[in-house]
Design an enzyme around this catalytic site. Sequence first.
Site, short mmCIF file in Angstrom:
data_model
loop_
_atom_site.label_atom_id
_atom_site.label_comp_id
_atom_site.label_asym_id
_atom_site.label_seq_id
_atom_site.Cartn_x
_atom_site.Cartn_y
_atom_site.Cartn_z
N ILE A 287 0.85 -1.20 0.00
CA ILE A 287 0.00 0.00 0.00
C ILE A 287 0.88 1.25 0.00
O ILE A 287 1.69 1.44 0.92
CB ILE A 287 -0.91 0.04 1.24
N ASP A 288 0.74 2.08 -1.01
CA ASP A 288 1.35 3.40 -1.01
C ASP A 288 0.34 4.38 -0.44
O ASP A 288 -0.85 4.33 -0.77
CB ASP A 288 1.75 3.81 -2.43
N ILE A 289 0.82 5.30 0.39
CA ILE A 289 -0.09 6.20 1.10
C ILE A 289 0.38 7.64 0.92
O ILE A 289 1.57 7.94 1.03
CB ILE A 289 -0.13 5.83 2.60
N TYR B 61 -2.64 5.58 -2.37
CA TYR B 61 -2.18 6.23 -3.60
C TYR B 61 -1.89 5.16 -4.65
O TYR B 61 -1.25 4.14 -4.35
CB TYR B 61 -0.90 7.02 -3.31
#
Length: 258
Positions: free
Chosen positions: A131-133, A144
């Site tokens: 998970i990119d945040i 993101y």
Amino acid sequence: MSGVFNRVIPCLLLQDGGLVKTERFKKPKYVGDPINAIRIFNDKYVDELIFLDINASRLNKEPDYDLIARIAGECFMPLCYGGGIKTLEQARKLVAIGVEKISINSMAIYDLELIKQLVSELGSQSVVGAIDIKRNFWGKEYVYDASKSRLTNLNPQIHAQNLVDAGVGEIFINDVSRDGTFSGYNTALVSSIADKINVPLIVCGGASSIGDMQDVFMAGASAAAAGSLFVFYGPHRAVLINYPDYSIVKKLFSSNAA
């Protein structure tokens, strides 16, 4: 999540066959040959390596199997790979050439069924939900999608739990705003996600020192990942592949595993 030995993991970015390093997911800088880097990390008793191809999903390309096979053939430690994986067959091919863990990021945003298929075929221990945040204009954090360079409306904590429910064995989070900045990990974000899941949490984005890694373990991470810290050295950020001495890593972090 406690109960596992804390790991320190270099997270290396691939672009067009070379190693690069980004800052806030932009301005990729060439830092060397991946095979040379692996040989150095082999000598340093690195816990694990993560390789992420930053172009594959964005350009709708398959993983570079030839390069990944060369990388896997050199690694003395477990290897996790992410980038361009859209099908179960692609994941099977990666495992067949020596990849131990498959990291799914962009596809997991839109297709949790793929996660379930991978888990059913490969087992939870071989599937990492990445998970990119990133924060929006008002400072609120969302998932993101780096493949489309856009912010989604997904809550990171809920998305992490959905990935765990789909069967992933680990969650990997990366704070876009801290990538390559040496500004320290986002420990508040780490705690908020670690409290919601019951699988190991790998955290990346912002590491500047061993102290930052201690902080992120205290916040609930099971593994501290970093890129710039392991490829740059000194105030002028000269390119130098490095890793803390094995005895230092174990002494500092073994007391945190409970």
